[in-house]
Design a protein around this motif. Structure first.
Motif, mmCIF file in Angstrom:
data_model
loop_
_atom_site.group_PDB
_atom_site.id
_atom_site.type_symbol
_atom_site.label_atom_id
_atom_site.label_comp_id
_atom_site.label_asym_id
_atom_site.label_seq_id
_atom_site.Cartn_x
_atom_site.Cartn_y
_atom_site.Cartn_z
ATOM 1 N N THR A 149 -0.042 12.378 6.027
ATOM 2 C CA THR A 149 0.373 11.309 5.127
ATOM 3 C C THR A 149 0.832 10.103 5.957
ATOM 4 O O THR A 149 0.654 10.069 7.163
ATOM 5 C CB THR A 149 1.528 11.775 4.216
ATOM 6 O OG1 THR A 149 2.702 11.990 5.023
ATOM 7 C CG2 THR A 149 1.168 13.055 3.481
ATOM 8 N N ASP A 184 5.811 13.417 0.211
ATOM 9 C CA ASP A 184 5.218 12.158 0.678
ATOM 10 C C ASP A 184 4.126 11.697 -0.286
ATOM 11 O O ASP A 184 3.490 12.502 -0.970
ATOM 12 C CB ASP A 184 4.594 12.346 2.063
ATOM 13 C CG ASP A 184 5.624 12.554 3.160
ATOM 14 O OD1 ASP A 184 6.830 12.494 2.857
ATOM 15 O OD2 ASP A 184 5.221 12.773 4.311
ATOM 16 N N GLN A 244 3.851 9.377 6.569
ATOM 17 C CA GLN A 244 5.074 9.688 7.301
ATOM 18 C C GLN A 244 4.970 10.905 8.220
ATOM 19 O O GLN A 244 5.637 10.966 9.245
ATOM 20 C CB GLN A 244 6.218 9.955 6.309
ATOM 21 C CG GLN A 244 6.644 8.765 5.492
ATOM 22 C CD GLN A 244 5.791 8.569 4.258
ATOM 23 O OE1 GLN A 244 5.226 9.514 3.718
ATOM 24 N NE2 GLN A 244 5.673 7.324 3.821
#
Length: 240
Positions: free
Chosen positions: A53, A31, A55
């Motif tokens: 992060t 990521d 995600q």
């Protein structure tokens, strides 16, 4: 030294602090980097780094950079608050309407899901755990006390102070409002907003962009409260 460069070579990177040479990089997790800080923890005798992060949030082995566990947590625009860990439980939050999520780590395998809601939509002012309760500003409900274990709101206060950053010292919460520079001291208590004092930061910088705000977090160290506004640093004696 451990940092989060993000990207295709690996989100998290460990470097030898004396030579700068790479020790490992988490190639399993690629990521891009956001704004959250790494949190070092130890679970079941294994040291790891928890990071967030845009995600996911995940635990990375301090030994070799392998991914010990990973949980999806899609963000929007920017993901800023630092993850929180206590007694096997990991909590993350983000702004822009995303909210918060918490899981319980297991000995092996996927963590146990605990809750996900918008009771704490924390943009960048930070969330702090004191005892069994979380404190921070939520874009949804204002200054909020949230039960760490259940995710439920214990109390919320919108009218006494606007959005801002938080710090805790000696059982007290130091709140800094981003628009006005008002500083408020309240008890870190699940029993409600118990204000002990307030003042307005001054003088304030003349260099700030008209659209800018006071985004630096307050810090208490050695009995001193430090507040920064661009090039100006203020120090107050807060020893009781």
């Amino acid at each position: 030294m451990v940092v989060t460069p993000g990207g295709t070579k690996g989100a998290v990177l460990a470097l030898d602090k004396l030579t700068g040479k790479q020790v490992w990089q988490s190639s399993e997790w690629t990521d891009g980097a956001q704004y959250a800080s790494l949190v070092p923890i130890e679970f079941n005798g294994v040291r790891q780094y928890v990071q967030l992060t845009m995600q996911n949030f995940a635990g990375i082995s301090a030994k070799d950079g392998s991914v010990l566990w990973k949980v999806a947590f899609p963000g929007k625009t920017a993901v800023i608050p630092t993850p929180i860990y206590d007694a096997g439980q990991v909590y993350v939050a983000a702004g822009y309407g995303v909210g918060c999520k918490s899981v319980k780590l297991q000995g092996t395998g996927e963590p146990e899901f605990l809750y996900e809601n918008t009771n704490m939509v924390n943009h960048h002012g930070g969330v702090i755990l004191v005892g069994d309760y979380l404190y921070g500003h939520s874009d949804k409900g204002g200054w909020t006390c949230q039960n760490f274990k259940t995710g439920e709101v214990q109390w919320a206060e919108r009218g006494k102070l606007g959005k801002g950053a938080i710090h805790c010292a000696d059982g007290m919460l130091y709140l800094l409002e981003e628009n006005s520079g008002n500083v408020v001291l309240i008890e870190a208590s699940p029993n409600g907003w118990n204000e002990k004092g307030r003042f307005q930061l001054g003088p304030q910088t003349a260099q700030r962009n008209p659209k800018g705000k006071i985004w630096t977090h307050p810090v208490v160290s050695g009995g001193k409260l430090y507040l920064r506004d661009q090039e100006l640093i203020h120090c107050y004696d807060v020893k009781g």
